[in-house]
Design a protein around this motif. Structure first.
Motif, PDB file in Angstrom:
ATOM      1  N   CYS A 183       0.002   0.889  -1.598  1.00  0.00           N
ATOM      2  CA  CYS A 183       1.241   0.264  -2.048  1.00  0.00           C
ATOM      3  C   CYS A 183       1.841  -0.512  -0.886  1.00  0.00           C
ATOM      4  O   CYS A 183       1.441  -0.325   0.269  1.00  0.00           O
ATOM      5  CB  CYS A 183       2.229   1.314  -2.557  1.00  0.00           C
ATOM      6  SG  CYS A 183       2.851   2.418  -1.283  1.00  0.00           S
ATOM      7  N   TRP A 190       3.875   9.368  -5.303  1.00  0.00           N
ATOM      8  CA  TRP A 190       3.049   8.325  -5.947  1.00  0.00           C
ATOM      9  C   TRP A 190       3.361   8.250  -7.442  1.00  0.00           C
ATOM     10  O   TRP A 190       3.428   7.186  -8.031  1.00  0.00           O
ATOM     11  CB  TRP A 190       1.564   8.606  -5.728  1.00  0.00           C
ATOM     12  CG  TRP A 190       0.671   7.506  -6.229  1.00  0.00           C
ATOM     13  CD1 TRP A 190      -0.063   7.504  -7.376  1.00  0.00           C
ATOM     14  CD2 TRP A 190       0.417   6.235  -5.596  1.00  0.00           C
ATOM     15  NE1 TRP A 190      -0.761   6.312  -7.503  1.00  0.00           N
ATOM     16  CE2 TRP A 190      -0.477   5.517  -6.425  1.00  0.00           C
ATOM     17  CE3 TRP A 190       0.867   5.637  -4.405  1.00  0.00           C
ATOM     18  CZ2 TRP A 190      -0.930   4.230  -6.102  1.00  0.00           C
ATOM     19  CZ3 TRP A 190       0.412   4.357  -4.095  1.00  0.00           C
ATOM     20  CH2 TRP A 190      -0.472   3.678  -4.942  1.00  0.00           C
ATOM     21  N   ARG A 240       1.946  -1.612  -6.280  1.00  0.00           N
ATOM     22  CA  ARG A 240       0.670  -0.950  -5.992  1.00  0.00           C
ATOM     23  C   ARG A 240      -0.461  -1.959  -6.073  1.00  0.00           C
ATOM     24  O   ARG A 240      -0.399  -2.901  -6.852  1.00  0.00           O
ATOM     25  CB  ARG A 240       0.413   0.173  -6.999  1.00  0.00           C
ATOM     26  CG  ARG A 240       1.525   1.218  -7.015  1.00  0.00           C
ATOM     27  CD  ARG A 240       1.489   2.036  -8.315  1.00  0.00           C
ATOM     28  NE  ARG A 240       2.828   2.507  -8.657  1.00  0.00           N
ATOM     29  CZ  ARG A 240       3.219   3.776  -8.594  1.00  0.00           C
ATOM     30  NH1 ARG A 240       2.387   4.722  -8.253  1.00  0.00           N
ATOM     31  NH2 ARG A 240       4.453   4.108  -8.907  1.00  0.00           N
ATOM     32  N   LYS A 244      -2.329   5.309  -0.713  1.00  0.00           N
ATOM     33  CA  LYS A 244      -1.895   6.202  -1.794  1.00  0.00           C
ATOM     34  C   LYS A 244      -1.898   7.674  -1.359  1.00  0.00           C
ATOM     35  O   LYS A 244      -1.016   8.442  -1.751  1.00  0.00           O
ATOM     36  CB  LYS A 244      -2.846   6.010  -2.979  1.00  0.00           C
ATOM     37  CG  LYS A 244      -2.611   6.945  -4.142  1.00  0.00           C
ATOM     38  CD  LYS A 244      -3.729   6.795  -5.157  1.00  0.00           C
ATOM     39  CE  LYS A 244      -3.523   7.688  -6.362  1.00  0.00           C
ATOM     40  NZ  LYS A 244      -4.672   7.649  -7.280  1.00  0.00           N
TER      41      LYS A 244
END
Ligand code: ATP
Ligand code: MG
Length: 567
Positions: free
Chosen positions: A105, A86, A95, A77
């Motif tokens: 992710c 994000w 995710r 992330k």
């Protein structure tokens, strides 16, 4: 390879959900099997084709001077926070958290990873330019995965990222990739058009898409035969049509009970839809703002152009709800710009209209003889879709529209990611400056489908020689017949160990059954050993043309060998 050992998994019928030829044929020919929606297993024959496509891409990328790497599908992330994506990317981004609650992710694309890599690997101007690429699996939780490999939730992409000293360097790297993509799609035998593509917030003419021409394509290509202007519908511009000049008439309100759509209003008032204004309300969710967009009644709003004009992203843009429409003083079905205190964007053509009809923002009422400037004001933008028959923005001739499948896209990123992620190098003056980037994608699995869309008939796939899973198959009409099986094995042993990838159909099955399988799978050459096997005579069938000739087996071997040498 002997057919009896090949786990041939052809199907008589494809499942109902398969609607387009490539999806149906990939399943029926036993190239792929579905695991869950948008996720597939590649079976032996399918994987062979995929590997050949990948190798052509790899050869041309290597030839261009790009360097191959392989990165993980798992991405942290933190890097996506650095780039700011994000939060922007929306629900397509898959995710997940690890056992320590750290967020990750599965990469839908790899700008963040490659930018971070270049930041770590490149220190000085001396190592630039560099272009890194990979052929790797991507994940996108598409809203509607469909059409088999065309729009999967897991798919294979060739993605590359160039890093240059400056804009001039980027131009050069971009040109090299543009030419490399042409070579790749030419070698893959694809009939394609190169079109200008939308670049969202970055702007400029900094992107091209490579579109395989096909009825089943999800993109509309707007193009001009005269001057070769070609653009994706999202981006295409056209000359605005000038409305007839007429004296301004007095604004008036008319009753239009239950008449909401353009068709209803224009036929109720007995006027052309070109006199009515289509008003659509959108919501921009970062500013929580409701925006009215106006296009001429016979036009469609181009949402990408609106998003760009608002300087926002798709994830923050949607249709306004009825409540939001009412909040700004409008009535759904009767929306109009007059007397409304909200952001209003109008298409260039609306700005040219006289005495138009709009919603009155009152139930069952419309306004007639509405005029820009006198009755309302709005920001003028280009926010309509260009359609067939519109005038070319370059030469003014009538344009056409054709459907295409986006198989590749190249993009001048400039310093969007390098600035955000501190991907800099020390230049000759000892200064730290951001690298200038480009990114380049090819949908490898989508390309495989696109080839089938362009190369098939009612019997099955017709693979071009250079990507066929095997080049030739030897089919004895009856494998239990001594002469036939002897000749078939003789041809087989002559071709084994050469460059010809050959199958011997040693199955104990009816000839019609065997022929159907190979036609469906799309093997370019079939060598049939039948009744005249004793004389050494075979039938040679070319799958691309479906022509069959009787020749000596030596001649058949020669033809196939030559075809392979010519790849
Ligand atoms: P689309 O507009 O079709 O959703 P995209 O513009 O979002 O595609 P890019 O980010 O440009 O896709 O990705 C590079 C290439 O990857 C595309 O040109 C396309 O060929 C391929 N691709 C993108 N999404 C998918 C998918 N869901 N399934 C298969 N291939 C895909
Ligand atoms: Mg794209």
């Amino acid at each position: 390879m002997k057919a009896s050992r090949m786990l041939i998994s052809t199907l008589k019928e494809a499942p109902n959900e398969a609607q387009i030829p490539s999806h149906i044929l990939l399943l029926r020919a036993g190239m792929i099997r579905k695991l869950v929606a948008g996720v597939y297993n590649y079976l032996p024959l399918g994987l062979k084709v995929l590997n050949k496509i990948e190798n052509i891409i790899r050869e041309e990328m290597d030839r261009s001077g790009a360097l191959e790497i392989l990165s993980s599908a798992v991405q942290p992330k933190e890097l996506w926070e650095e780039s700011g994506r994000w939060y922007k990317y929306g629900p397509e981004l898959m995710r997940f958290k690890d056992r320590h609650d750290r967020e990750f992710c599965l990469g839908p694309t790899h700008e963040e990873i490659f930018t971070d890599l270049a930041k770590n690997l490149v220190k000085s101007y001396k190592t630039l330019p560099v272009n890194l690429y990979q052929i790797q699996t991507k994940y996108r939780d598409e809203l509607r995965p469909r059409f088999g490999l065309m729009r999967g939730r897991e798919f294979i992409m060739k993605d590359s990222y160039s890093f240059d000293l400056d804009e001039a360097g980027l131009e050069e790297s971009y040109k090299i990739m543009y030419d490399t993509y042409k070579r790749i799609f030419d070698r893959l035998g694809i009939n394609y058009k190169i079109v200008l593509a939308d670049t969202g917030a970055i702007g400029g003419n900094g992107s091209h898409q490579f579109m395989a021409l096909s009825e089943v394509g999800e993109s509309n290509i707007v193009y001009c035969d005269d001057c070769h202007y070609a653009a994706d519908e999202e981006k295409a511009i056209a000359v605005a049509e000038i409305a007839e000049d007429e004296a301004l008439l007095e604004l008036a309100s008319v009753d239009t009970p239950k008449q909401k759509t353009i068709e209803e209003v224009s036929s109720f008032l007995n006027i052309s839809p070109k006199k009515v204004v289509k008003a659509v309300c959108y919501r921009e969710t970062t500013n929580n703002e409701t925006v009215i967009v106006l296009v001429r009644g016979d036009r469609e709003v181009n949402e990408i152009k609106v998003i760009n004009a608002l300087n926002t992203a798709e994830a923050f843009f949607r249709m306004a709800t009825d409540e939001e429409i009412i909040e700004i003083g409008c009535i759904p079905g009767f929306i109009g710009p007059v007397g409304i205190n909200a952001k209003i964007l109008m298409d260039q053509e609306v700005a040219l209209m006289k005495n138009m009809v709009t919603g009155a923002n009152a139930k069952d009422k419309h306004l007639v003889n509405v005029n820009v400037g006198r009755d309302f004001n709005a920001t003028v933008i280009d926010c309509r879709n260009a359609v067939a028959g519109d005038r070319c923005p370059v030469c003014g001739k009538e344009m056409k529209v054709e459907r295409g499948i986006e198989v590749g896209q190249i993009f001048k990123l400039q310093t969007k990611y390098s600035s955000a992620m501190d991907c800099t190098y020390i230049n000759q003056d000892g200064k730290n400056v951001p690298m200038v980037m480009g990114c380049y994608g090819i949908g490898v699995t989508r390309t495989m489908s696109s080839i089938i869309e362009q190369y098939h008939d009612e019997f099955g796939i017709k693979w071009p020689m250079n990507i066929a899973p095997y080049h030739a198959v030897i089919v004895p009409i009856n494998y239990n017949d001594v002469e036939q099986s002897k000749l078939a094995n003789n041809i087989y042993s002559q071709l084994l160990g050469t460059k010809v990838e050959v199958i011997l159909d040693d199955r104990d099955a009816k000839p019609g059954f065997k022929f159907k399988d190979w036609e469906l799978i799309g093997i370019p050459y079939m060598i049939i050993c039948g009744r005249r096997s004793v004389e050494g005579i075979v039938e040679l069938k070319n799958r691309m043309t479906n022509e069959k000739v009787e020749v000596t087996f030596e001649e058949a071997v020669k033809v196939v060998k030559e075809a392979v040498n010519n790849i």
